[in-house]
Design a protein around this motif. Structure first.
Motif, PDB file in Angstrom:
ATOM      1  N   GLY A  39       0.635  -0.960  -0.040  1.00 31.88           N
ATOM      2  CA  GLY A  39      -0.131  -0.642  -0.161  1.00 31.88           C
ATOM      3  C   GLY A  39       0.897   1.191  -0.153  1.00 31.88           C
ATOM      4  O   GLY A  39       2.027   1.497   0.160  1.00 31.88           O
ATOM      5  N   SER A  40       0.248   2.458   0.208  1.00 34.51           N
ATOM      6  CA  SER A  40       0.564   3.298   0.139  1.00 34.51           C
ATOM      7  C   SER A  40      -0.139   4.875   0.839  1.00 34.51           C
ATOM      8  O   SER A  40      -1.355   4.059   0.836  1.00 34.51           O
ATOM      9  CB  SER A  40       1.162   3.948  -1.431  1.00 34.51           C
ATOM     10  N   GLU A  41      -0.140   5.683   1.047  1.00 34.75           N
ATOM     11  CA  GLU A  41      -0.389   6.961   1.517  1.00 34.75           C
ATOM     12  C   GLU A  41      -2.354   7.684   0.672  1.00 34.75           C
ATOM     13  O   GLU A  41      -2.915   7.587   0.888  1.00 34.75           O
ATOM     14  CB  GLU A  41       0.392   7.748   2.324  1.00 34.75           C
ATOM     15  N   VAL A  46      -3.140  -2.170   3.108  1.00 30.32           N
ATOM     16  CA  VAL A  46      -1.306  -2.988   3.664  1.00 30.32           C
ATOM     17  C   VAL A  46      -1.730  -4.639   3.662  1.00 30.32           C
ATOM     18  O   VAL A  46      -2.986  -5.140   4.375  1.00 30.32           O
ATOM     19  CB  VAL A  46      -2.041  -2.441   5.396  1.00 30.32           C
ATOM     20  N   ALA A  47      -0.989  -4.920   3.847  1.00 30.12           N
ATOM     21  CA  ALA A  47      -0.468  -6.581   3.428  1.00 30.12           C
ATOM     22  C   ALA A  47      -0.882  -7.080   5.452  1.00 30.12           C
ATOM     23  O   ALA A  47      -0.682  -7.830   5.783  1.00 30.12           O
ATOM     24  CB  ALA A  47       0.428  -7.229   2.742  1.00 30.12           C
ATOM     25  N   ARG A  59      -3.706  -2.027  10.273  1.00 30.40           N
ATOM     26  CA  ARG A  59      -3.783  -3.589   9.828  1.00 30.40           C
ATOM     27  C   ARG A  59      -3.648  -4.229   8.916  1.00 30.40           C
ATOM     28  O   ARG A  59      -4.112  -3.110   8.311  1.00 30.40           O
ATOM     29  CB  ARG A  59      -4.964  -4.102  10.435  1.00 30.40           C
ATOM     30  N   SER A  60      -3.441  -5.047   8.903  1.00 28.50           N
ATOM     31  CA  SER A  60      -3.523  -5.769   7.442  1.00 28.50           C
ATOM     32  C   SER A  60      -5.092  -5.528   6.768  1.00 28.50           C
ATOM     33  O   SER A  60      -6.126  -6.183   7.486  1.00 28.50           O
ATOM     34  CB  SER A  60      -3.478  -7.421   7.261  1.00 28.50           C
ATOM     35  N   ALA A  61      -5.598  -5.284   5.709  1.00 30.38           N
ATOM     36  CA  ALA A  61      -6.458  -5.355   4.667  1.00 30.38           C
ATOM     37  C   ALA A  61      -7.318  -3.914   4.748  1.00 30.38           C
ATOM     38  O   ALA A  61      -8.136  -3.511   4.155  1.00 30.38           O
ATOM     39  CB  ALA A  61      -7.716  -6.058   4.635  1.00 30.38           C
ATOM     40  N   TYR A 295     -12.991  -3.129  -7.827  1.00 30.68           N
ATOM     41  CA  TYR A 295     -13.602  -1.771  -8.314  1.00 30.68           C
ATOM     42  C   TYR A 295     -12.882  -0.349  -7.324  1.00 30.68           C
ATOM     43  O   TYR A 295     -12.467  -0.800  -6.446  1.00 30.68           O
ATOM     44  CB  TYR A 295     -14.922  -1.145  -8.039  1.00 30.68           C
ATOM     45  N   SER A 296     -12.248   0.634  -8.135  1.00 29.67           N
ATOM     46  CA  SER A 296     -12.166   1.457  -7.059  1.00 29.67           C
ATOM     47  C   SER A 296     -12.450   2.629  -5.770  1.00 29.67           C
ATOM     48  O   SER A 296     -12.146   2.623  -4.978  1.00 29.67           O
ATOM     49  CB  SER A 296     -12.119   2.968  -7.826  1.00 29.67           C
ATOM     50  N   ASP A 297     -13.955   1.528  -5.711  1.00 30.47           N
ATOM     51  CA  ASP A 297     -14.643   1.763  -4.265  1.00 30.47           C
ATOM     52  C   ASP A 297     -14.257   0.923  -3.466  1.00 30.47           C
ATOM     53  O   ASP A 297     -15.036   0.469  -2.078  1.00 30.47           O
ATOM     54  CB  ASP A 297     -16.591   1.875  -4.559  1.00 30.47           C
ATOM     55  N   PHE A 298     -13.131  -0.185  -3.987  1.00 33.08           N
ATOM     56  CA  PHE A 298     -12.862  -1.246  -2.867  1.00 33.08           C
ATOM     57  C   PHE A 298     -14.239  -2.469  -2.779  1.00 33.08           C
ATOM     58  O   PHE A 298     -13.706  -3.710  -2.045  1.00 33.08           O
ATOM     59  CB  PHE A 298     -12.651  -1.225  -1.941  1.00 33.08           C
ATOM     60  N   THR A 299     -15.287  -2.107  -4.026  1.00 29.63           N
ATOM     61  CA  THR A 299     -15.670  -3.695  -3.968  1.00 29.63           C
ATOM     62  C   THR A 299     -15.969  -4.561  -4.740  1.00 29.63           C
ATOM     63  O   THR A 299     -14.726  -4.004  -5.519  1.00 29.63           O
ATOM     64  CB  THR A 299     -17.686  -2.946  -4.447  1.00 29.63           C
TER      65      THR A 299
END
Length: 360
Positions: A39-41, A46-47, A59-61, A295-299
């Motif tokens: 990930g990044s800001e 985050v893994a 935390r992860s995810a 998707y970009s909204d994380f769904t």
């Protein structure tokens, strides 16, 4: 529970913040600092997070953006899976010095059956302590351990004294341990099931134990029998040195969201090539191809197709994925694509090792 004298001695080893610990070991400047692997800001997920970062709720995810809001001093580190695999192999070599009954769950955790062990040591607790010390001295990172009569209790116990600790639940302690345990800490009981149990008045193992097998099966289906047994210390699953792979997958998260199916297809061809390498490595083929779209909204959405024959070739995989891609219009831009092959022919094949894992 098993009859007296017939208990297994199971150790569950769980590395402490594995990916983050490897990064801190390889780069001492990161020691003691809050770091996130992956990930990044601005984007990504985050893994893994160091314990210094976990204090801030990282935390992860968790999305990279939220992680940075939680911990403004957070340092993002790109994952190096080849390195984690290398370290994992070093750790597993240590395991096999003690027993051949090693069941990897992932790169950073495994079950060991040390009932009969290569050291001739009757104490599983002392063996776990020795294994953890060797991991620290020979590899350079810490591990925690849980020790008990079955995999279920050992798994729960390994989380008790993290990081760099261990907990033994002796045979006579198993039932009291499970009765006092909050239901949310039962391995395999997720958030949804926890809420459902709360609604049924089940908050601890003792509460769970008051429910009949029929009651639990009525409310939780096949899992009901599992819950009925484990709270009574009954979990007869053996430590299996090999596990049959149920699917093989590859995926990729993009730096820039994709909105064109043409660009997506180009990326899917690359992902299919990576998948083919993994398929060849494991010497398997499968009938069901699944396209994963985030998707970009994380769904996340999945689309699957089962063929009448086994396939392993990337060209056939791409043709199937192409049908799935154009099956319906995209609802938004895409940040991740993945392909998996399941319904494998492993029933007729040798089991595949999953990588990525009474004196107690």
């Amino acid at each position: 529970m098993a009859e007296e004298g017939t208990y297994r001695k199971i150790i569950h080893i769980d590395m402490d913040a594995f990916y983050a610990s490897v990064e801190q070991m390889d780069n001492p400047e990161l020691l003691g600092k809050p770091i996130a692997v992956g990930g990044s800001e601005n984007r990504g997920v985050v893994a893994a997070a160091s314990y210094e970062a976990r204090k801030f709720g990282v935390r992860s995810a968790l999305s990279g953006a939220q992680a940075k809001r939680n911990c403004p001093d957070l340092i993002f580190v790109s994952p190096r899976f080849d390195r984690y695999k290398e370290i994992s192999q070093q750790i597993h070599k240590i395991f096999y010095d003690y027993t051949d009954l090693v069941e990897p769950l992932s790169l950073d955790e495994a079950y060991l059956d040390v009932t009969q062990n290569k050291k001739g040591n009757p104490s599983a607790s002392l063996l776990a302590q020795e294994i953890r010390l060797r991991i620290f001295n020979e590899v350079g990172i810490t591990a925690s351990a849980g020790i008990s009569i079955n995999k279920f209790v050992a798994k729960i116990a390994s989380d008790y004294h993290k990081p760099n600790g261990q907990k033994t639940v002796n045979p006579h302690e198993v039932i009291p341990f499970l009765e006092e345990l909050p239901i949310r800490k039962f391995y395999g009981v997720g958030k949804v099931t926890t809420e459902k149990m709360y609604q049924l008045g089940i908050f601890t193992g003792a509460d769970l134990k008051t429910k009949s097998e029929e009651f639990l099966e009525k409310h939780f289906g096949k899992s009901g029998k599992f819950y009925y047994n484990v709270v009574r210390g009954v979990h007869n699953s053996e430590v299996k040195s090999h596990r049959i792979a149920k699917s093989v997958a590859a995926e990729h998260t993009f730096d820039v969201n994709l909105s064109s199916e043409i660009f997506m297809l180009e990326q899917l061809e690359k992902i299919a090539a990576s998948l083919e390498k993994r398929i060849l490595k494991h010497k398997v083929s499968g009938k069901t191809v699944t396209l994963k779209i985030k998707y970009s909204d994380f769904t996340t959405q999945t689309r699957s197709k089962t063929l009448p024959y086994f396939i392993a070739d990337k060209h056939l995989i791409v043709e199937t994925v192409k049908d799935l891609l154009y099956q319906e219009r995209m609802k938004d831009s895409v940040r991740l694509l993945g392909i998996s092959l399941s319904n494998l022919n492993t029933e007729q094949k040798k089991a595949v090792v999953v990588q990525l894992k009474f004196d107690f």
